[in-house]
Write a protein that holds these residues in place. Sequence first.
Motif, PDB file in Angstrom:
ATOM      1  N   LYS A 151     -33.676  42.546   0.662  1.00 53.27           N
ATOM      2  CA  LYS A 151     -33.665  43.965   0.988  1.00 53.27           C
ATOM      3  C   LYS A 151     -34.325  44.798  -0.105  1.00 53.27           C
ATOM      4  CE  LYS A 151     -30.548  47.745   2.310  1.00 53.27           C
ATOM      5  NZ  LYS A 151     -29.140  48.132   2.571  1.00 53.27           N
ATOM      6  N   GLU A 152     -33.944  44.544  -1.363  1.00 46.72           N
ATOM      7  CA  GLU A 152     -34.512  45.290  -2.487  1.00 46.72           C
ATOM      8  C   GLU A 152     -35.975  44.911  -2.723  1.00 46.72           C
ATOM      9  OE1 GLU A 152     -31.615  43.765  -2.519  1.00 46.72           O
ATOM     10  OE2 GLU A 152     -30.216  45.445  -2.658  1.00 46.72           O
ATOM     11  N   ILE A 153     -36.296  43.642  -2.483  1.00 47.90           N
ATOM     12  CA  ILE A 153     -37.682  43.200  -2.653  1.00 47.90           C
ATOM     13  C   ILE A 153     -38.602  43.902  -1.656  1.00 47.90           C
ATOM     14  CG2 ILE A 153     -39.222  41.233  -2.180  1.00 47.90           C
ATOM     15  CD1 ILE A 153     -38.172  41.163  -4.984  1.00 47.90           C
ATOM     16  N   LEU A 154     -38.140  44.122  -0.437  1.00 47.85           N
ATOM     17  CA  LEU A 154     -38.951  44.818   0.556  1.00 47.85           C
ATOM     18  C   LEU A 154     -39.217  46.258   0.129  1.00 47.85           C
ATOM     19  CD1 LEU A 154     -37.417  43.522   3.919  1.00 47.85           C
ATOM     20  CD2 LEU A 154     -39.461  42.709   2.724  1.00 47.85           C
ATOM     21  N   ILE A 155     -38.208  46.896  -0.459  1.00 49.34           N
ATOM     22  CA  ILE A 155     -38.404  48.254  -0.983  1.00 49.34           C
ATOM     23  C   ILE A 155     -39.433  48.230  -2.105  1.00 49.34           C
ATOM     24  CG2 ILE A 155     -37.277  50.159  -2.192  1.00 49.34           C
ATOM     25  CD1 ILE A 155     -34.679  49.367  -0.722  1.00 49.34           C
ATOM     26  N   PHE A 156     -39.337  47.224  -2.973  1.00 51.81           N
ATOM     27  CA  PHE A 156     -40.291  47.070  -4.072  1.00 51.81           C
ATOM     28  C   PHE A 156     -41.714  46.894  -3.545  1.00 51.81           C
ATOM     29  CE2 PHE A 156     -42.563  43.628  -6.388  1.00 51.81           C
ATOM     30  CZ  PHE A 156     -42.996  44.371  -7.475  1.00 51.81           C
ATOM     31  N   LEU A 157     -41.895  46.039  -2.541  1.00 47.21           N
ATOM     32  CA  LEU A 157     -43.234  45.795  -1.995  1.00 47.21           C
ATOM     33  C   LEU A 157     -43.784  47.043  -1.318  1.00 47.21           C
ATOM     34  CD1 LEU A 157     -42.709  42.210  -0.536  1.00 47.21           C
ATOM     35  CD2 LEU A 157     -44.017  42.829  -2.572  1.00 47.21           C
ATOM     36  N   ALA A 158     -42.916  47.805  -0.669  1.00 49.98           N
ATOM     37  CA  ALA A 158     -43.352  49.061  -0.060  1.00 49.98           C
ATOM     38  C   ALA A 158     -43.842  50.029  -1.140  1.00 49.98           C
ATOM     39  CB  ALA A 158     -42.215  49.687   0.742  1.00 49.98           C
ATOM     40  N   SER A 159     -43.189  49.989  -2.309  1.00 45.20           N
ATOM     41  CA  SER A 159     -43.596  50.874  -3.408  1.00 45.20           C
ATOM     42  C   SER A 159     -44.952  50.467  -3.981  1.00 45.20           C
ATOM     43  CB  SER A 159     -42.530  50.862  -4.511  1.00 45.20           C
ATOM     44  OG  SER A 159     -42.560  49.637  -5.246  1.00 45.20           O
ATOM     45  N   LEU A 160     -45.362  49.228  -3.736  1.00 47.11           N
ATOM     46  CA  LEU A 160     -46.686  48.775  -4.194  1.00 47.11           C
ATOM     47  C   LEU A 160     -47.779  49.142  -3.203  1.00 47.11           C
ATOM     48  CD1 LEU A 160     -45.976  45.219  -5.696  1.00 47.11           C
ATOM     49  CD2 LEU A 160     -45.945  47.460  -6.825  1.00 47.11           C
TER      50      LEU A 160
ATOM     51  N   SER B 286     -49.449  35.605   4.063  1.00 50.76           N
ATOM     52  CA  SER B 286     -48.012  35.842   4.024  1.00 50.76           C
ATOM     53  C   SER B 286     -47.479  35.663   2.607  1.00 50.76           C
ATOM     54  CB  SER B 286     -47.292  34.897   4.985  1.00 50.76           C
ATOM     55  OG  SER B 286     -47.553  33.552   4.633  1.00 50.76           O
ATOM     56  N   LEU B 287     -46.234  36.095   2.408  1.00 50.06           N
ATOM     57  CA  LEU B 287     -45.630  36.042   1.076  1.00 50.06           C
ATOM     58  C   LEU B 287     -44.187  35.599   1.216  1.00 50.06           C
ATOM     59  CD1 LEU B 287     -46.472  36.829  -1.882  1.00 50.06           C
ATOM     60  CD2 LEU B 287     -45.292  38.990  -1.491  1.00 50.06           C
ATOM     61  N   ARG B 288     -43.819  34.542   0.494  1.00 58.10           N
ATOM     62  CA  ARG B 288     -42.433  34.092   0.516  1.00 58.10           C
ATOM     63  C   ARG B 288     -41.611  34.916  -0.467  1.00 58.10           C
ATOM     64  NH1 ARG B 288     -44.226  28.499   0.840  1.00 58.10           N
ATOM     65  NH2 ARG B 288     -43.630  28.124  -1.316  1.00 58.10           N
ATOM     66  N   LEU B 289     -40.284  34.885  -0.284  1.00 56.14           N
ATOM     67  CA  LEU B 289     -39.405  35.675  -1.123  1.00 56.14           C
ATOM     68  C   LEU B 289     -39.563  35.318  -2.594  1.00 56.14           C
ATOM     69  CD1 LEU B 289     -37.117  37.723  -1.453  1.00 56.14           C
ATOM     70  CD2 LEU B 289     -35.493  35.869  -1.021  1.00 56.14           C
ATOM     71  N   SER B 290     -39.632  34.023  -2.917  1.00 56.43           N
ATOM     72  CA  SER B 290     -39.734  33.619  -4.322  1.00 56.43           C
ATOM     73  C   SER B 290     -41.017  34.131  -4.959  1.00 56.43           C
ATOM     74  CB  SER B 290     -39.667  32.096  -4.439  1.00 56.43           C
ATOM     75  OG  SER B 290     -40.719  31.491  -3.700  1.00 56.43           O
TER      76      SER B 290
ATOM     77  N   ILE C  94     -42.445  46.757   7.060  1.00 56.90           N
ATOM     78  CA  ILE C  94     -41.839  45.489   6.652  1.00 56.90           C
ATOM     79  C   ILE C  94     -40.326  45.598   6.773  1.00 56.90           C
ATOM     80  CG2 ILE C  94     -43.655  44.465   5.223  1.00 56.90           C
ATOM     81  CD1 ILE C  94     -42.513  45.877   2.798  1.00 56.90           C
ATOM     82  N   ARG C  95     -39.795  44.903   7.756  1.00 56.36           N
ATOM     83  CA  ARG C  95     -38.347  44.868   7.961  1.00 56.36           C
ATOM     84  C   ARG C  95     -37.737  43.568   7.443  1.00 56.36           C
ATOM     85  NH1 ARG C  95     -40.615  47.286  12.399  1.00 56.36           N
ATOM     86  NH2 ARG C  95     -39.891  49.410  12.856  1.00 56.36           N
ATOM     87  N   LYS C  96     -38.584  42.554   7.296  1.00 56.93           N
ATOM     88  CA  LYS C  96     -38.159  41.273   6.731  1.00 56.93           C
ATOM     89  C   LYS C  96     -39.341  40.683   5.990  1.00 56.93           C
ATOM     90  CE  LYS C  96     -38.782  39.015  11.250  1.00 56.93           C
ATOM     91  NZ  LYS C  96     -39.189  40.247  11.956  1.00 56.93           N
ATOM     92  N   ILE C  97     -39.073  39.674   5.163  1.00 63.89           N
ATOM     93  CA  ILE C  97     -40.120  39.147   4.278  1.00 63.89           C
ATOM     94  C   ILE C  97     -41.289  38.559   5.056  1.00 63.89           C
ATOM     95  CG2 ILE C  97     -39.186  36.797   4.036  1.00 63.89           C
ATOM     96  CD1 ILE C  97     -40.642  39.018   1.197  1.00 63.89           C
ATOM     97  N   THR C  98     -41.046  38.063   6.263  1.00 63.62           N
ATOM     98  CA  THR C  98     -42.138  37.488   7.067  1.00 63.62           C
ATOM     99  C   THR C  98     -43.094  38.550   7.589  1.00 63.62           C
ATOM    100  OG1 THR C  98     -40.630  37.480   8.966  1.00 63.62           O
ATOM    101  CG2 THR C  98     -40.867  35.414   7.745  1.00 63.62           C
ATOM    102  N   ASP C  99     -42.713  39.829   7.489  1.00 63.96           N
ATOM    103  CA  ASP C  99     -43.611  40.912   7.899  1.00 63.96           C
ATOM    104  C   ASP C  99     -44.644  41.231   6.823  1.00 63.96           C
ATOM    105  OD1 ASP C  99     -42.229  41.251  10.299  1.00 63.96           O
ATOM    106  OD2 ASP C  99     -40.863  42.748   9.442  1.00 63.96           O
ATOM    107  N   VAL C 100     -44.407  40.754   5.615  1.00 63.59           N
ATOM    108  CA  VAL C 100     -45.281  41.096   4.492  1.00 63.59           C
ATOM    109  C   VAL C 100     -46.620  40.384   4.624  1.00 63.59           C
ATOM    110  CG1 VAL C 100     -45.571  41.012   1.984  1.00 63.59           C
ATOM    111  CG2 VAL C 100     -43.320  41.497   2.978  1.00 63.59           C
ATOM    112  N   ASN C 101     -47.695  41.128   4.428  1.00 59.11           N
ATOM    113  CA  ASN C 101     -49.048  40.578   4.419  1.00 59.11           C
ATOM    114  C   ASN C 101     -49.687  40.939   3.089  1.00 59.11           C
ATOM    115  OD1 ASN C 101     -51.990  40.407   4.788  1.00 59.11           O
ATOM    116  ND2 ASN C 101     -51.508  39.961   6.920  1.00 59.11           N
ATOM    117  N   VAL C 102     -50.076  39.923   2.337  1.00 58.08           N
ATOM    118  CA  VAL C 102     -50.647  40.143   1.012  1.00 58.08           C
ATOM    119  C   VAL C 102     -51.841  41.087   1.070  1.00 58.08           C
ATOM    120  CG1 VAL C 102     -51.915  39.003  -0.859  1.00 58.08           C
ATOM    121  CG2 VAL C 102     -49.824  37.980   0.032  1.00 58.08           C
ATOM    122  N   ASN C 103     -52.654  40.947   2.101  1.00 53.42           N
ATOM    123  CA  ASN C 103     -53.866  41.753   2.207  1.00 53.42           C
ATOM    124  C   ASN C 103     -53.578  43.238   2.438  1.00 53.42           C
ATOM    125  OD1 ASN C 103     -55.704  39.574   1.899  1.00 53.42           O
ATOM    126  ND2 ASN C 103     -55.278  38.954   3.996  1.00 53.42           N
TER     127      ASN C 103
END
Length: 291
Positions: free
Chosen positions: A121-130, A170-174, A136-145
Amino acid sequence: MEISIADQIALDDALVAPADRLKIGKCNLRLSSDVTSKEATLQVVYDVLKLTPFYKAFQVTADAPEIYMQEFWATAYVHNRSVRFKMNNKKHIIGLEQFRDILQICPKVGNKKFVEPPLEKEILIFLASLGHSGDIRKITDVNVNKLHQPWRSFAAIINKCLSGKPSYDSLRLSQAQILWGMYNKKNVDYAYLLWEDFIFKIENKNTKKGNAMYYPRFTKLVVNFVMEKDPSIPRRNKVNWHYARDDPMFTTINVISRNEATLNHTKSTMLGLQEQFLLRQKEARRKLIHT
């Protein structure tokens, strides 16, 4: 005494049948030690990575018999968060600390505890700040590009060189947690994050859809580590080895932005990482002296 190639092949087939072997593909790239870029942003990314406590993991490699790489994945299983496997039909065990040494990741600084990275949950907020441009509602929604630079470049290199992913969309949680630790200059246990990914693949190896070997570069390092510890393991007459020169190299990333604000922030991150890296190096040297 050396044996014939035909006899060697027969011995290898007895360890892992040809039909059960995995394809050693290009899913775990290596970063060149002299990698440079004419693009300012990407060059700063490379400079920052060189100061991280896990930079060697991007580069370190080894020569190893392919049959032992195959035997590792044919026999490996997880027990009490350690990995048990066979090499030349002999049982071996490695854990997190051996994996840390294998990848040459600096230990923690003195008695300073590792910082636990935030969960999804916090990581998704962090990625949105980048600057992630999509929802992005879950980590599988994240696209590096969809990340802004230079974070897109960081995530892409981490994925291609460390996660063993065949693509870096895609980006895994780790991997996101690694990025979080770098961005915030936190004392994260990067070896643990990579180790957890490694043993996850072992635990789920029988559910894999393709026939490609996971982490071939890391697998070679494990094999080489065990061979150095146990000289009784046959060297297989150098027949069918996977060499360092066989590692596919990371080349470059397209579409790099020239944003002065992100460049300045990345340089600031680099200074913080440099201080952390120097402390870890000092601690590593101290441990060597007292061992």
